[in-house]
Design an enzyme around this catalytic site. Structure first.
Site, PDB file in Angstrom:
ATOM      1  CD  GLN A 143      -8.243  -7.703   1.394  1.00 38.61           C
ATOM      2  OE1 GLN A 143      -8.377  -6.712   2.248  1.00 38.61           O
ATOM      3  NE2 GLN A 143      -7.913  -7.579  -0.101  1.00 38.61           N
ATOM      4  N   GLY A 144      -7.457 -12.445   3.383  1.00 37.14           N
ATOM      5  CA  GLY A 144      -5.996 -13.117   3.986  1.00 37.14           C
ATOM      6  C   GLY A 144      -5.320 -12.577   2.557  1.00 37.14           C
ATOM      7  CE1 TYR A 145      -6.906 -11.078  -1.558  1.00 36.83           C
ATOM      8  CE2 TYR A 145      -6.034  -9.203  -2.790  1.00 36.83           C
ATOM      9  CZ  TYR A 145      -7.080 -10.273  -2.601  1.00 36.83           C
ATOM     10  OH  TYR A 145      -7.976 -10.130  -3.631  1.00 36.83           O
ATOM     11  CB  SER A 146      -0.728  -8.263   3.986  1.00 39.23           C
ATOM     12  OG  SER A 146      -1.555  -7.277   3.187  1.00 39.23           O
ATOM     13  CB  SER A 197      -9.213  -5.578   8.435  1.00 42.69           C
ATOM     14  OG  SER A 197      -8.155  -4.519   8.320  1.00 42.69           O
ATOM     15  CD  GLU A 202      -8.976  -3.655  -0.129  1.00 45.64           C
ATOM     16  OE1 GLU A 202      -8.548  -4.709  -0.822  1.00 45.64           O
ATOM     17  OE2 GLU A 202      -8.653  -3.419   0.920  1.00 45.64           O
ATOM     18  CB  SER A 245       1.765   2.192   0.598  1.00 43.48           C
ATOM     19  OG  SER A 245       2.602   1.844  -0.788  1.00 43.48           O
TER      20      SER A 245
HETATM   21  C1  LIG Z   1      -5.463  -0.410   8.858  1.00 42.82           C
HETATM   22  C2  LIG Z   1      -4.992  -1.628   7.878  1.00 42.82           C
HETATM   23  C3  LIG Z   1      -5.650  -2.707   7.614  1.00 42.82           C
HETATM   24  C4  LIG Z   1      -5.147  -3.745   6.705  1.00 42.82           C
HETATM   25  N1  LIG Z   1      -6.170  -4.807   6.472  1.00 42.82           N
HETATM   26  C5  LIG Z   1      -5.648  -5.826   5.746  1.00 42.82           C
HETATM   27  C6  LIG Z   1      -6.581  -6.914   5.544  1.00 42.82           C
HETATM   28  O1  LIG Z   1      -7.865  -6.804   5.923  1.00 42.82           O
HETATM   29  N2  LIG Z   1      -5.890  -8.108   4.713  1.00 42.82           N
HETATM   30  C7  LIG Z   1      -4.842  -7.973   4.109  1.00 42.82           C
HETATM   31  O2  LIG Z   1      -4.473  -8.846   3.580  1.00 42.82           O
HETATM   32  N3  LIG Z   1      -4.082  -6.771   4.405  1.00 42.82           N
HETATM   33  C8  LIG Z   1      -4.497  -5.622   5.209  1.00 42.82           C
HETATM   34  N4  LIG Z   1      -3.534  -4.674   5.234  1.00 42.82           N
HETATM   35  C9  LIG Z   1      -2.224  -4.671   4.813  1.00 42.82           C
HETATM   36  C10 LIG Z   1      -1.902  -3.904   3.678  1.00 42.82           C
HETATM   37  O3  LIG Z   1      -2.341  -4.042   2.366  1.00 42.82           O
HETATM   38  C11 LIG Z   1      -0.367  -3.519   3.631  1.00 42.82           C
HETATM   39  O4  LIG Z   1      -0.009  -3.056   4.705  1.00 42.82           O
HETATM   40  C12 LIG Z   1       0.130  -2.840   2.314  1.00 42.82           C
HETATM   41  O5  LIG Z   1      -0.172  -3.478   1.179  1.00 42.82           O
HETATM   42  C13 LIG Z   1       1.454  -2.367   2.431  1.00 42.82           C
HETATM   43  O6  LIG Z   1       2.299  -3.505   2.713  1.00 42.82           O
HETATM   44  P1  LIG Z   1       3.190  -3.570   4.114  1.00 42.82           P
HETATM   45  O7  LIG Z   1       2.701  -3.150   5.291  1.00 42.82           O
HETATM   46  O8  LIG Z   1       3.824  -4.890   3.700  1.00 42.82           O
HETATM   47  O9  LIG Z   1       4.380  -2.442   3.667  1.00 42.82           O
HETATM   48  P2  LIG Z   1       5.678  -2.665   2.611  1.00 42.82           P
HETATM   49  O10 LIG Z   1       5.262  -3.162   1.317  1.00 42.82           O
HETATM   50  O11 LIG Z   1       6.866  -3.438   3.185  1.00 42.82           O
HETATM   51  O12 LIG Z   1       6.004  -1.140   2.240  1.00 42.82           O
HETATM   52  C14 LIG Z   1       6.685  -0.383   3.096  1.00 42.82           C
HETATM   53  C15 LIG Z   1       7.108   0.972   2.584  1.00 42.82           C
HETATM   54  O13 LIG Z   1       7.680   0.869   1.293  1.00 42.82           O
HETATM   55  C16 LIG Z   1       6.992   1.508  -0.034  1.00 42.82           C
HETATM   56  N5  LIG Z   1       7.146   0.803  -1.004  1.00 42.82           N
HETATM   57  C17 LIG Z   1       7.039  -0.609  -1.533  1.00 42.82           C
HETATM   58  N6  LIG Z   1       7.138  -1.131  -2.496  1.00 42.82           N
HETATM   59  C18 LIG Z   1       7.447   0.213  -2.970  1.00 42.82           C
HETATM   60  C19 LIG Z   1       7.581   0.282  -4.724  1.00 42.82           C
HETATM   61  N7  LIG Z   1       7.542  -0.463  -5.499  1.00 42.82           N
HETATM   62  N8  LIG Z   1       7.846   1.771  -4.994  1.00 42.82           N
HETATM   63  C20 LIG Z   1       7.822   2.655  -4.011  1.00 42.82           C
HETATM   64  N9  LIG Z   1       7.607   2.416  -2.743  1.00 42.82           N
HETATM   65  C21 LIG Z   1       7.293   1.321  -2.106  1.00 42.82           C
HETATM   66  C22 LIG Z   1       5.540   1.365   0.635  1.00 42.82           C
HETATM   67  O14 LIG Z   1       4.863   2.658  -0.034  1.00 42.82           O
HETATM   68  C23 LIG Z   1       5.740   1.759   2.313  1.00 42.82           C
HETATM   69  O15 LIG Z   1       5.859   2.984   2.520  1.00 42.82           O
HETATM   70  C24 LIG Z   1      -4.023  -3.728   6.140  1.00 42.82           C
HETATM   71  C25 LIG Z   1      -3.188  -2.594   6.645  1.00 42.82           C
HETATM   72  C26 LIG Z   1      -3.573  -1.654   7.548  1.00 42.82           C
HETATM   73  C27 LIG Z   1      -2.742  -0.458   7.922  1.00 42.82           C
END
Ligand SMILES: Cc1cc2nc3c(=O)[nH]c(=O)nc-3n(C[C@H](O)[C@H](O)[C@H](O)COP(=O)(O)OP(=O)(O)OC[C@H]3O[C@@H](n4cnc5c(N)ncnc54)[C@H](O)[C@@H]3O)c2cc1C
Length: 404
Positions: free
Chosen positions: A129-132, A164, A247, A384
């Site tokens: 999955q290529g989202y983030s 992942s 998901e 999150s």
């Molecule tokens: C084990 C694991 C597997 C993953 N696998 C994949 C994958 O296969 N494909 C993929 O595309 N992604 C994957 N991800 C990524 C995951 O989707 C992102 O980590 C997640 O969406 C959070 O984004 P970020 O890490 O950029 O944190 P950020 O968005 O930068 O958030 C940082 C902090 O700010 C808080 N925050 C952000 N915005 C708000 C808001 N509007 N209001 C309140 N709080 C806020 C968040 O809750 C968090 O605590 C994976 C992540 C993990 C940990």
């Protein structure tokens, strides 16, 4: 209240139980009893067995390799498999079947369904999955991977992160910006990309557990054919949200079964360590018990809606938020029960980074420490906890939107 299934449903349940009794060894105690090569071999063979029986994607139409079963039959299969401690598929099926396959059934063209669905089921294609991206996680619509049409090909440039299984997959479903001038949500497309090309580079990231299950993925003039867009050009946001519903929402009815087995195992650990009479530990175990029951009832609510044809949408956030926060609580308790041993764990590690360790796993300190470390990620991946609360507030309860 004593919720129960109809007599027809119970008759079907017996059929599933008979299938499991026929296909599993007589001394079967759950997949957690296997490790190393034995585990890999079992999962490979088991996946083949499920594919032949149509149980790999039981709800998919027969023409695409499914069994065309009703929603209720699918739930009964998932429940009985969870109770027996066997997986409902292989490790990649969460991406191939649960996320992409289900989304293609809703949004894909006939050609895309015919091309991809049977290959997902046979295991010929493996997906990630290529989202983030580094600047687009919670704020996903900020994504910057660029896709430009050049003749009959898209040319992709940019980066994804936290992908992942990216090092194991040969295909990626990815969100790309196809109209930089449109409002953020409107200029995104959902593209299917073959990763076996020079323009794609995968770099592993090391996790807190010491393992590398996710990656950075770099696109440098990577290509995919013009027709590899799902749901129409610049309509990727709606497709992406459909996939996130699958998901986040699918396991609400079966997760409580796994969490109950995990809690039972923790009670045994507390007894083994002489802590079952400790009033604080007892209180914390009781809190976990209460929460597993709440998940059980919420699972039934989700299930009832599912049986009435409601696909998981924003309300999937309720289950996702609840189980992931709960899982931090129970795994923190396990670490406190283990005490100093948690710093130098031993024994079998959990085989999966997601949710509870497998049914039948030994009560080893590594089982709990590994699960504790993985549970930190549960409140981040698939959105999150803060984001789930926003979704519940704004999209389920209809509260005013958070200020921008
Ligand atoms: C084990 C694991 C597997 C993953 N696998 C994949 C994958 O296969 N494909 C993929 O595309 N992604 C994957 N991800 C990524 C995951 O989707 C992102 O980590 C997640 O969406 C959070 O984004 P970020 O890490 O950029 O944190 P950020 O968005 O930068 O958030 C940082 C902090 O700010 C808080 N925050 C952000 N915005 C708000 C808001 N509007 N209001 C309140 N709080 C806020 C968040 O809750 C968090 O605590 C994976 C992540 C993990 C940990």
């Amino acid at each position: 209240m004593r919720p129960k299934y109809t007599a027809e449903a119970e008759a079907y349940r017996e059929k599933v139980q008979a299938f499991l009794a026929e296909k599993l060894p007589p001394d079967w105690g759950g997949i957690g009893q296997l490790d190393g090569q034995d585990l890999t071999d079992f999962v490979t063979e088991w996946r083949k067995t499920l594919h032949e029986a149509g149980y790999l994607a039981p709800g998919w139409p027969v023409e695409y390799g499914g069994a065309g079963l009703s929603a209720l039959e699918q739930v009964l299969i998932a429940e009985e498999f969870a109770k027996a401690g066997v997986p409902t598929g292989g490790p990649n099926d969460v991406f191939g079947i649960q996320m992409l396959g289900n989304t293609l059934l809703q949004w894909g063209t006939d050609e895309q369904k015919r091309q991809y669905l049977p290959r997902i089921l046979s295991g010929a294609d493996t997906w990630c999955q290529g989202y983030s991206e580094p600047n687009a996680g919670s704020d996903l619509s900020n994504l910057g991977l660029k896709a430009q049409l050049d003749g009959d090909q898209w040319i992709l440039n940019g980066q994804k992160i936290w992908t992942s299984a990216g090092h194991l997959a040969d295909h990626i479903f990815t969100l790309a910006r196809t109209d930089p001038d449109a409002p953020r949500h409107k200029g995104i497309s959902f593209l299917l990309v073959d990763m076996r090309q020079p323009g794609i580079e995968v770099r592993p990231i090391k996790m807190i557990s010491g393992e590398s299950e996710f990656n950075e993925v770099f696109y440098t003039d990577a290509v995919t054919a013009k027709g590899e867009v799902v749901g129409g050009v610049n309509n990727g946001w709606a497709v992406a949200m459909t996939l996130l519903g699958f998901e986040r929402g699918e396991a609400a009815a079966t997760l409580p079964i796994r969490f109950q087995a995990e809690l039972d195992r923790l009670v045994i650990l507390a007894k083994e360590r002489g802590l079952a009479d400790d009033p604080t530990i007892r209180q914390r175990l009781a809190s976990c018990h209460t929460k597993v029951q709440i998940m059980r009832f919420n699972g039934m609510r989700v299930l009832t809606r599912f049986l009435h044809g409601h696909h998981p949408g924003p309300d999937g956030a309720i289950s996702k938020l609840y189980w992931s926060e709960y899982h931090k609580e129970i795994t923190e308790l396990s670490i406190d029960i283990l005490g100093a041993e948690a710093m130098v764990p031993n024994g079998r590690r959990p085989s999966s980074a997601f949710q509870a360790d497998d049914a039948g796993a030994p009560n080893s300190s590594w089982s709990w420490v590994g699960t504790f470390l993985n549970a930190r990620a549960g409140t981040i991946y698939a959105g999150s906890s803060q984001v789930q609360r926003n979704i519940i507030g704004e999209m389920v309860l209809g509260l005013p939107k958070e200020p921008k």
